[in-house]
Design a protein around this motif. Sequence first.
Motif, mmCIF file in Angstrom:
data_model
loop_
_atom_site.group_PDB
_atom_site.id
_atom_site.type_symbol
_atom_site.label_atom_id
_atom_site.label_comp_id
_atom_site.label_asym_id
_atom_site.label_seq_id
_atom_site.Cartn_x
_atom_site.Cartn_y
_atom_site.Cartn_z
ATOM 1 N N SER A 12 90.933 17.880 51.683
ATOM 2 C CA SER A 12 91.841 16.717 52.340
ATOM 3 C C SER A 12 91.852 16.920 53.781
ATOM 4 C CB SER A 12 92.655 16.458 51.023
ATOM 5 O OG SER A 12 93.561 17.088 51.623
ATOM 6 N N SER A 14 90.556 17.909 57.688
ATOM 7 C CA SER A 14 89.437 17.375 59.164
ATOM 8 C C SER A 14 90.574 16.640 59.810
ATOM 9 C CB SER A 14 88.907 16.128 59.116
ATOM 10 O OG SER A 14 89.303 14.749 58.677
ATOM 11 N N LYS A 23 87.557 11.016 66.057
ATOM 12 C CA LYS A 23 87.640 11.292 65.304
ATOM 13 C C LYS A 23 86.885 10.823 63.547
ATOM 14 C CE LYS A 23 89.301 14.596 66.051
ATOM 15 N NZ LYS A 23 87.698 14.561 67.307
ATOM 16 N N ARG A 25 83.777 9.500 63.723
ATOM 17 C CA ARG A 25 82.815 10.066 63.122
ATOM 18 C C ARG A 25 83.011 11.539 62.825
ATOM 19 N NH1 ARG A 25 80.918 14.198 66.115
ATOM 20 N NH2 ARG A 25 83.107 13.806 68.627
ATOM 21 N N GLU A 26 83.642 11.881 62.320
ATOM 22 C CA GLU A 26 83.949 13.048 62.442
ATOM 23 C C GLU A 26 84.502 13.134 60.644
ATOM 24 O OE1 GLU A 26 83.314 15.815 66.531
ATOM 25 O OE2 GLU A 26 85.777 15.544 65.307
ATOM 26 N N ARG A 29 84.016 14.824 56.203
ATOM 27 C CA ARG A 29 83.225 15.922 55.875
ATOM 28 C C ARG A 29 83.161 15.903 54.108
ATOM 29 N NH1 ARG A 29 79.791 13.995 58.075
ATOM 30 N NH2 ARG A 29 81.587 13.581 59.651
ATOM 31 N N SER A 30 83.961 16.305 53.885
ATOM 32 C CA SER A 30 83.972 16.846 52.971
ATOM 33 C C SER A 30 84.275 16.467 51.990
ATOM 34 C CB SER A 30 85.480 17.836 52.627
ATOM 35 O OG SER A 30 86.206 16.853 53.506
ATOM 36 N N SER A 32 81.885 13.969 51.434
ATOM 37 C CA SER A 32 80.962 13.213 51.289
ATOM 38 C C SER A 32 79.534 13.874 50.355
ATOM 39 C CB SER A 32 79.889 13.740 52.142
ATOM 40 O OG SER A 32 80.333 14.964 52.970
ATOM 41 N N PHE A 33 79.896 13.679 48.781
ATOM 42 C CA PHE A 33 79.697 14.185 47.905
ATOM 43 C C PHE A 33 79.134 12.702 47.203
ATOM 44 C CE2 PHE A 33 79.832 18.086 48.382
ATOM 45 C CZ PHE A 33 81.024 18.809 48.706
ATOM 46 N N LYS A 37 78.914 9.611 49.039
ATOM 47 C CA LYS A 37 77.872 9.757 50.654
ATOM 48 C C LYS A 37 78.029 8.524 51.173
ATOM 49 C CE LYS A 37 75.190 12.845 48.921
ATOM 50 N NZ LYS A 37 73.956 13.405 48.170
ATOM 51 N N ASP A 40 79.980 6.750 53.489
ATOM 52 C CA ASP A 40 79.930 8.279 54.934
ATOM 53 C C ASP A 40 79.394 8.188 56.050
ATOM 54 O OD1 ASP A 40 81.110 10.423 56.084
ATOM 55 O OD2 ASP A 40 80.128 11.627 55.816
ATOM 56 N N ARG A 41 77.509 7.529 55.309
ATOM 57 C CA ARG A 41 77.000 7.697 55.859
ATOM 58 C C ARG A 41 77.161 5.914 57.005
ATOM 59 N NH1 ARG A 41 71.115 8.375 54.685
ATOM 60 N NH2 ARG A 41 71.286 10.962 54.500
ATOM 61 N N LYS A 44 78.788 6.776 59.408
ATOM 62 C CA LYS A 44 78.481 7.049 60.533
ATOM 63 C C LYS A 44 78.286 6.500 61.684
ATOM 64 C CE LYS A 44 78.068 10.965 58.774
ATOM 65 N NZ LYS A 44 76.227 11.165 58.172
ATOM 66 N N ASN B 191 83.836 23.412 52.681
ATOM 67 C CA ASN B 191 83.054 22.736 53.145
ATOM 68 C C ASN B 191 83.157 23.740 54.651
ATOM 69 O OD1 ASN B 191 82.592 21.010 55.576
ATOM 70 N ND2 ASN B 191 84.308 19.730 55.476
ATOM 71 N N PHE B 194 85.478 21.082 58.872
ATOM 72 C CA PHE B 194 85.888 19.857 58.792
ATOM 73 C C PHE B 194 85.076 19.445 60.525
ATOM 74 C CE2 PHE B 194 88.725 21.519 60.454
ATOM 75 C CZ PHE B 194 89.959 20.734 61.231
ATOM 76 N N GLY B 195 84.893 18.320 60.099
ATOM 77 C CA GLY B 195 84.615 17.489 61.744
ATOM 78 C C GLY B 195 82.980 17.629 61.881
ATOM 79 N N ARG B 196 82.498 17.758 60.842
ATOM 80 C CA ARG B 196 80.567 18.251 61.273
ATOM 81 C C ARG B 196 80.289 17.078 62.675
ATOM 82 N NH1 ARG B 196 79.034 23.142 59.078
ATOM 83 N NH2 ARG B 196 80.224 24.540 60.424
ATOM 84 N N SER B 197 78.878 17.203 63.263
ATOM 85 C CA SER B 197 79.209 15.416 63.650
ATOM 86 C C SER B 197 78.175 15.327 62.804
ATOM 87 C CB SER B 197 78.019 16.091 64.954
ATOM 88 O OG SER B 197 77.135 16.409 64.498
ATOM 89 N N SER B 200 76.232 16.113 57.644
ATOM 90 C CA SER B 200 76.941 16.256 56.470
ATOM 91 C C SER B 200 76.601 16.982 54.633
ATOM 92 C CB SER B 200 78.373 16.268 56.522
ATOM 93 O OG SER B 200 79.089 15.830 55.034
ATOM 94 N N SER B 201 76.214 15.408 54.662
ATOM 95 C CA SER B 201 75.971 15.763 52.780
ATOM 96 C C SER B 201 74.401 16.753 52.638
ATOM 97 C CB SER B 201 75.169 14.044 52.380
ATOM 98 O OG SER B 201 74.295 13.610 53.170
ATOM 99 N N ASP B 204 75.613 20.450 53.291
ATOM 100 C CA ASP B 204 76.248 20.316 51.526
ATOM 101 C C ASP B 204 75.198 21.281 51.267
ATOM 102 O OD1 ASP B 204 78.949 20.716 52.517
ATOM 103 O OD2 ASP B 204 78.523 18.386 52.181
ATOM 104 N N ASP B 340 96.467 19.028 59.262
ATOM 105 C CA ASP B 340 95.574 17.587 59.485
ATOM 106 C C ASP B 340 96.407 16.163 59.844
ATOM 107 O OD1 ASP B 340 94.528 18.740 58.279
ATOM 108 O OD2 ASP B 340 94.390 18.946 56.068
#
Lengths: 723, 402
Positions: A12, A14, A23, A25-26, A29-30, A32-33, A37, A40-41, A44, B191, B194-197, B200-201, B204, B340
């Motif tokens: 959890s 970031s 922020k 934008r980023e 990330r984690s 995004s499964f 997904k 998330d896209r 973005k 992951n 964190f905070g990749r531009s 990401s999917s 992973d 965080d």
Amino acid sequence: MEKAQPLPPQKSNSFSSSSREEKLRESNRSLSFGAIKLEDRHQKKETDYNREDRIKEGKEINADEKQEEKEEATKENFQEAEPNFIAISEEIDHFLAILVSLQDAQFQISEPPELPESNIETFIAMLEMEIATYESGEQKWSPDHDEICLLDAFNRLHKLTSALTPLSSNAKYNHAMNRTGSALHHAMAFLEDEFFSLLDENSRAKQQDPGSASSKTKRPPSFSRPQQQPQQQHEQDRCILPSAESSTHEDSPTYPPDVVERLRGIAAAMISAGYVTECSEVFAVARHNAFYAGLSSLGFEKIGIDDVQKMAWDSLEGEIATWIRAFRHSITVSFPSERELFDIVFSGHQEIANSLFSDLALRAVFQLLNFAEAVAMTKRSTEKLFKMLDIYESLRDLMPTIDAILSVEANEEEESASSPAMDLKSEISAIRSRLGEAAVAIFCDLETSIKTDTGKTPVPGGAVHPLTRYVMNYLKYACEYKNTLEQIFRDYQRSERPSSYDDDGDDAPSDSTSNHENKENNNNADDPNPFAEQLMEVMELLHANLESKSKLYKDQALCNIFLMNNGRYIMKKIKGAAEINELLGDAWCRKRSSDLRQYHKNYQRETWSKVLACFRDGGLNVKGNVSKPVLKERFKSFNAMFDEILKTQSSWVVSDEQLQSELRVSISAVVVPAYRSFLGRYSQYLDPGRQTEKYIKFGADDLENYIDELFDGNPSSMARRRT
Amino acid sequence: MPAIEYQGSSAPYSLIGRSILSIRRDQVHAMDTGHHYDAGLDQELDAFQRRVAVLFQDLAASDGGDELLSISWVRKLLDTFLGCQEEFCVILFNHRAAVGRPPLDRMIADFFERSVKALDVCNAIRDGIDHFRQWRKHLEIVLVALADPRQQRRGTLGEGQLRRARKSLTDLTLLMLDEKDAAGCVLSNRNRSFGRSSGSSSRDHHQHHRSSGGHFRSLSWSVSRSWSAARQLQAIAGNLAAPRGHEVVATSGLAVGVFTMSSVLLFVMWALVAAIPCQDRGLGIHFSVPRSYPWAAPILSLHERIVEESKKKDRKNSSGLLKEIQQIEKCTHHLTELMDAIKFPVTEEKEAGIRHWLEELAQVCESMKGGLDPLERQVREVFHRIVRSRTEGLDCLSHNPE
């Protein structure tokens, strides 16, 4: 693959709780499964549009289009981006120069120079995008796909971040610092991953099917450039290379030179950006694991000490052989090539290379030693001697190399007595002395096995006793380790005696072991040789045991044959092994040879003197005349005796051909001429025909033939011949 | 507290390979009668048991610097073991003639078999210490990343610094989880930062591919894959029972000494496994000692306290009960939460919050730095002592001077 796993708490992470749009934008990330997904896209995409005003047109098309379009976009993107990137980089360098000059001048900066915000933003965006391309797995970062010189760019980013930081009290600068700082961190995390996968994949590829490694690199080139054709050509050539290399270079080098060069580049970039711990840690773990993978590819498996104790000897024997191979290979092949790798990758950072390498080597050697330790602890038994000596010799022979690898000698003075390298050294000598103790004990156990071999059943036919064979073969084999055993016995004696006689038992075994090279050199006659003494002791015990075993034979002649057989066997083994011969010395051999001659004489006397007595003239002549009844009696008793001898002694065993023929020749030489002359003198007194036939059963030549049948272990030969 | 003076602590390695007994040889010489019945034996055994009791009482009373299950406490535990072991060896040596006689010979052989199993535990623990060192590296990254800017002519805490620290904490958490779950499944989801531009999917996916070989970036264990600390402890504990009356009589009481030392061995190994990460930990051994032994009370109380500790909610899933691990977990947790929640620019108040936990983290780091190396050496020393006394003991058994 994307099972619903409980995510660890840190997922959890970031800074997404921040409301700032950068922020967003980023964010997450984690997460995004799977189902998330899409969202998330979507997020973005939004973010990308938010950035639109700041970033040139045509940049972000690529980010979230469908897969097929993506590559196309990238091409377009970079066709345009490349010249810009160079220009922007130059402008940033220019800005950096201004900042540096201001700092150098020690000005109290009231108003910092204007920030080239859009340039910085573009610069970062382009870098991020480049990284993203590689991270997505779409493309592999390699020297052939590094149009913008990523490492240089990262270096620039690092300088920029450092230059902005002191001015971060200014809000704009602070903002920029956070942008560049997090981009730098992203860049470093990317490098870390690249570093690890370069280390990991390439070392793994070596052990797998070389073909599979090459297929990975086969990707269509995705940069559309004017020189696309040659580039593609080049790419395809490259695909072949790795497989060819990995199959021809079996043991060295660890990585192909181009990979090493990239590793070096990444390490340098990470270190200069202050990410030295990350870099060393990733490297250490990768090489550590690769080293163990290498060991297991040599067949060496981790076995617990407890398991070694329980293992059956024949399996353990195999494991020992494997261990010796793996140990030697590690010390003589793996370590030097690791050392070289470490030195190149961390060139210019010798201290890092040194400490990483010694960590790896120490850990590896300790691990390997564990097995030797476990073997030294196993229940002692005679058959283990030679394998233990093998281990001992490996440790002894490789010690100088280990010393050199860990530069123990060079640092000895500055190192405290408790450095890990010194610990290792004393650990090795401790294991050696334990192996030595075990070897001494096992060898001395030979005494016990001789003493306790008190079977009451004589070997049929007076043949070589199994004990003799066992002991002599054992000794012969042991004497192939003569120098080692001499050394071990000396060390052992030295370590035993002082501790039992001295109150000051302060001499560590390492002292005694470090001296033996000298000792070995001036190994002269007056230097006591406890191994030779022990060997002598064993020989004496064997001799005594055989003597008592010979008493089991009721027939004195057979008793001598038995002694002769065993004695000859012993002598032959000794003559055949220069080492034992040397240890026992000439005097001993002379003594035993004369013993053997004595046995031979005894045998002759026991068996043949009675026979020869038949041929005496005395008693045959009564008042000048040959007494026929006496003569007949003589022939009868000779025939009976010879018959009996043939019957019994042809079943006796003399398996040594030379001894057999010596015996036969010496018997013939005594008996045949005497018989021949006896016949010559007295056969005339018997009536030809029936009487002669009755009393003269053997011709002189027959006698010789019969004698040649003695000692061949075949009791019925006489009977067969008769019928 | 009474000082535990065992010879090895000053120069442990110089003694490897040398007879432990020879150290004491002069002092035992006078008693070395080899008689079957020895009037002094009862006294000796009593003294031994009392000594064991005192050492463990001291261990149980530990507080302040030697808080239960801290690195320094574990070191003290090992000292205690070495102390007991040495006294035990002296007793065996003094009565070595009795050692070879049944039924004592069987008991001694049994004890040595347990000790050999303990050697594997020592190695696993040493391995765990190595892993521990790797964790410390990650803490160091956090400390370096968030080094106080005021001391470095730098500005306020930057986002890059925080991200770096945050990533290191994430990695650390994964590593610490990894010690527990040998299966690398959790790693497929990891992951790294964190905070990749973007991308990401697929990233992973890519990472999963990379880590498919098993452990991602953790050190491989030096024990075999199937080795289990829990099973090893079971094996050490196997058939360990207080000697019956007739056995005590038949061995002139030496059976009591053997049982005492076996129990000490078992407890110490169990406590090590409890404290320090190693492959397949498990604390569920049956540990029963009749309360009548003078040392039973302190050992059982320690056992109980450690079991209690392991049942605490926040410790249940730990890779080890070591206090330092708990501290790391606590700091990591707080730092992660604070980070965080952070917004830029970082307010002084928030920064101060982070600094507070950083200081605590720095302290843990420091105590690990100073404690791990000596701890490792001590584990090694225990290993060597066990090997040594076993070798000598077996010699006694096989060359029994009758």
